[in-house]
Design a protein around this motif. Sequence first.
Motif, PDB file in Angstrom:
ATOM      1  N   ARG A 256       7.236  -0.163 -11.558  1.00  0.00           N
ATOM      2  CA  ARG A 256       7.496   0.922 -11.021  1.00  0.00           C
ATOM      3  C   ARG A 256       8.928   0.875 -10.978  1.00  0.00           C
ATOM      4  N   TYR A 257       9.614   2.198 -10.933  1.00  0.00           N
ATOM      5  CA  TYR A 257      11.033   2.103 -11.131  1.00  0.00           C
ATOM      6  C   TYR A 257      11.620   3.249  -9.985  1.00  0.00           C
ATOM      7  N   ALA A 258      12.614   3.006  -9.529  1.00  0.00           N
ATOM      8  CA  ALA A 258      13.054   3.714  -8.213  1.00  0.00           C
ATOM      9  C   ALA A 258      13.794   5.067  -8.783  1.00  0.00           C
ATOM     10  N   ALA A 259      13.170   6.278  -8.755  1.00  0.00           N
ATOM     11  CA  ALA A 259      13.609   7.527  -9.137  1.00  0.00           C
ATOM     12  C   ALA A 259      14.979   7.873  -8.463  1.00  0.00           C
ATOM     13  N   GLU A 260      15.180   7.452  -7.203  1.00  0.00           N
ATOM     14  CA  GLU A 260      16.160   7.753  -6.402  1.00  0.00           C
ATOM     15  C   GLU A 260      16.358   6.531  -5.323  1.00  0.00           C
ATOM     16  N   PRO A 261      17.448   6.396  -4.793  1.00  0.00           N
ATOM     17  CA  PRO A 261      17.561   5.301  -3.659  1.00  0.00           C
ATOM     18  C   PRO A 261      16.694   5.483  -2.664  1.00  0.00           C
ATOM     19  N   LEU A 262      16.014   4.336  -2.151  1.00  0.00           N
ATOM     20  CA  LEU A 262      15.168   4.162  -1.098  1.00  0.00           C
ATOM     21  C   LEU A 262      15.221   3.012  -0.541  1.00  0.00           C
ATOM     22  N   GLU A 263      14.247   2.888   0.730  1.00  0.00           N
ATOM     23  CA  GLU A 263      14.227   1.509   1.258  1.00  0.00           C
ATOM     24  C   GLU A 263      12.561   1.532   1.427  1.00  0.00           C
ATOM     25  N   ILE A 264      12.503  -0.156   1.453  1.00  0.00           N
ATOM     26  CA  ILE A 264      10.969  -0.582   1.868  1.00  0.00           C
ATOM     27  C   ILE A 264      11.148  -1.706   2.650  1.00  0.00           C
ATOM     28  N   ASP A 265      10.844  -1.107   3.960  1.00  0.00           N
ATOM     29  CA  ASP A 265      10.866  -2.019   5.122  1.00  0.00           C
ATOM     30  C   ASP A 265      12.233  -2.450   5.501  1.00  0.00           C
ATOM     31  N   GLY A 266      13.166  -1.721   5.112  1.00  0.00           N
ATOM     32  CA  GLY A 266      14.733  -1.797   5.450  1.00  0.00           C
ATOM     33  C   GLY A 266      15.473  -2.247   4.402  1.00  0.00           C
ATOM     34  N   THR A 267      14.581  -2.613   3.280  1.00  0.00           N
ATOM     35  CA  THR A 267      15.461  -3.233   2.101  1.00  0.00           C
ATOM     36  C   THR A 267      15.875  -2.195   1.290  1.00  0.00           C
ATOM     37  N   PRO A 268      17.398  -1.833   0.940  1.00  0.00           N
ATOM     38  CA  PRO A 268      17.609  -0.875  -0.166  1.00  0.00           C
ATOM     39  C   PRO A 268      17.332  -1.250  -1.384  1.00  0.00           C
ATOM     40  N   ILE A 269      16.698  -0.066  -2.032  1.00  0.00           N
ATOM     41  CA  ILE A 269      16.300  -0.242  -3.472  1.00  0.00           C
ATOM     42  C   ILE A 269      16.978   0.859  -4.423  1.00  0.00           C
ATOM     43  N   ALA A 270      17.832   0.252  -4.939  1.00  0.00           N
ATOM     44  CA  ALA A 270      19.113   1.177  -5.880  1.00  0.00           C
ATOM     45  C   ALA A 270      18.416   2.111  -6.857  1.00  0.00           C
TER      46      ALA A 270
ATOM     47  N   ARG B  61       0.861  -1.291  -0.077  1.00  0.00           N
ATOM     48  CA  ARG B  61       0.089  -0.017   0.078  1.00  0.00           C
ATOM     49  C   ARG B  61       0.856   1.227   0.024  1.00  0.00           C
ATOM     50  N   ALA B  62       1.807   1.384   0.885  1.00  0.00           N
ATOM     51  CA  ALA B  62       2.710   2.371   0.823  1.00  0.00           C
ATOM     52  C   ALA B  62       3.703   2.529  -0.569  1.00  0.00           C
ATOM     53  N   ALA B  63       4.047   1.553  -1.067  1.00  0.00           N
ATOM     54  CA  ALA B  63       4.754   1.516  -2.441  1.00  0.00           C
ATOM     55  C   ALA B  63       3.846   2.004  -3.648  1.00  0.00           C
ATOM     56  N   LEU B  64       2.652   1.815  -3.303  1.00  0.00           N
ATOM     57  CA  LEU B  64       1.713   2.324  -4.484  1.00  0.00           C
ATOM     58  C   LEU B  64       1.496   3.690  -4.396  1.00  0.00           C
ATOM     59  N   ALA B  65       1.541   4.255  -3.380  1.00  0.00           N
ATOM     60  CA  ALA B  65       1.603   5.822  -3.214  1.00  0.00           C
ATOM     61  C   ALA B  65       2.998   6.396  -3.035  1.00  0.00           C
ATOM     62  N   ASP B  66       3.877   5.930  -3.292  1.00  0.00           N
ATOM     63  CA  ASP B  66       5.274   6.470  -2.975  1.00  0.00           C
ATOM     64  C   ASP B  66       5.715   7.289  -4.222  1.00  0.00           C
ATOM     65  N   PRO B  67       5.872   8.373  -4.205  1.00  0.00           N
ATOM     66  CA  PRO B  67       6.125   9.295  -5.483  1.00  0.00           C
ATOM     67  C   PRO B  67       7.706   8.918  -6.142  1.00  0.00           C
ATOM     68  N   ARG B  68       8.509   8.333  -5.311  1.00  0.00           N
ATOM     69  CA  ARG B  68       9.799   7.951  -5.468  1.00  0.00           C
ATOM     70  C   ARG B  68       9.806   6.976  -6.443  1.00  0.00           C
ATOM     71  N   LEU B  69       8.668   6.086  -6.377  1.00  0.00           N
ATOM     72  CA  LEU B  69       8.711   4.904  -7.219  1.00  0.00           C
ATOM     73  C   LEU B  69       7.913   5.193  -8.643  1.00  0.00           C
ATOM     74  N   ALA B  70       8.837   5.723  -9.544  1.00  0.00           N
ATOM     75  CA  ALA B  70       8.061   6.211 -10.771  1.00  0.00           C
ATOM     76  C   ALA B  70       7.459   5.119 -11.869  1.00  0.00           C
ATOM     77  N   LYS B  71       6.306   5.443 -12.410  1.00  0.00           N
ATOM     78  CA  LYS B  71       5.675   4.743 -13.390  1.00  0.00           C
ATOM     79  C   LYS B  71       6.250   5.161 -14.827  1.00  0.00           C
ATOM     80  N   ASP B  72       6.821   6.168 -15.101  1.00  0.00           N
ATOM     81  CA  ASP B  72       7.484   6.709 -16.258  1.00  0.00           C
ATOM     82  C   ASP B  72       9.076   6.457 -16.195  1.00  0.00           C
ATOM     83  N   PRO B  73       9.435   5.446 -17.103  1.00  0.00           N
ATOM     84  CA  PRO B  73      10.867   5.221 -16.959  1.00  0.00           C
ATOM     85  C   PRO B  73      11.877   6.119 -17.870  1.00  0.00           C
ATOM     86  N   SER B  74      11.309   6.658 -18.357  1.00  0.00           N
ATOM     87  CA  SER B  74      12.067   7.834 -19.449  1.00  0.00           C
ATOM     88  C   SER B  74      12.997   8.680 -18.796  1.00  0.00           C
TER      89      SER B  74
END
Length: 394
Positions: free
Chosen positions: A287-301, A55-68
């Motif tokens: 979705r694509y990580a527009a910046e480094p982030l963590e989801i439940d402590g897991t680092p996403i590059a 639910r949090a990931a679906l609303a996280d603006p750091r996870l972009a739908k546009d990969p361009s």
Amino acid sequence: MTEVTDLGEFGDDFRRNPHPVYERLRRSGPVHRVRPPSPDARYDTWLVVGHEEARAALADPRLAKDPSGLGMTFLDEELIGKHLLVTDPPRHTRLRALVSRAFTMRRVEELRPRIRRITDDLLDAMLPHGRGDLVESFAHPLPLTVICELLGVPEMDRAEFRKISTEAVAPTNEESEYDAFVELAAYLTDLIEDKRCSGPSGDLLSDLIRTTDEDGDRLSAEELRGMAFVLLIAGHETTVNLITTGVHALLSHPGQLDTLRADLSLVDGAVEEALRWDGPVENATFRYAAEPLEIDGTPIARGDAVMVGLTAADRDPDRYPDPDRFDIRRDTRGHLAFGHGVHYCLGAPLARLEARTAIRTLLERAPGLALDGPPGDWLPGMLMRGMRSLPVRW
């Protein structure tokens, strides 16, 4: 080195019933690195299987739908154009506002008698045979007819459109997927041009061509094609699967079916439980990580792909006790079958209306409805959750 779970190793069992695999993953954490099965195995992705985290990931603006912005483009964007599923605010906000001016709740509600008429006509043709394939005779033609009438797709084009659209959302291989998108792009371009030349006709696509906001903004030709693509594909493929898997769940749980037959006012709850228990979209589009982030402590590059598991999240026992039990009286509030956040499904009210009408009318007119053998093949890939056929008798 992060451990990668190769989902292809689970074979056809994973396609038929992915829930045991998702449960096993969830027991060791809400986020995992996975390799999707073919034909989705183009690259590894993060998969979110916990409800709160999804639910949090679906609303996280750091996870972009546009990969361009990350230097990536994909097939639907290249051939169809920018659309709601591959854009982020502010462009997504603008597109959604324009389509919402034409695709209103009032317009959906006005479809109610027509949906009932189409439902009855399909059952009039189906029921005299005593047995048949629910997908072919009922679950597919109902939403296809509704969305094609809504958008103004000529009747003679609908059979071919069905074949192309199914291959686009559940491709059997990369070549057939590419061919399907090429055909869809060409067809939609011609359809839009025909409507532009013929003038207003009262259908949604004609209205979208002429829709403007207070500042005079309107959809470009590419955006119109993208909007038609999303509305046509999402407007019927998902509802086909919702009706089919919903009926399959009921027929596979005779106690719940008896409860619903005794009180058809419970149909709304039955549809919501069908959405939660085995919803029509297994995983949200990437979705694509527009910046480094963590989801439940897991680092996403930055640049990593993230797949949010909708059906996996909706079986999370931390959110729904005894989640594998199908219970039409369950409190299903908060399920993620239609997504969450700014990308929440625009067509959810129409899908609910069609599914409720279809299931209620089917049970009213076919009180002896029962399974007549195992379902056909489940759709390939990890996007759509549905079966190609469902033998029933009545």
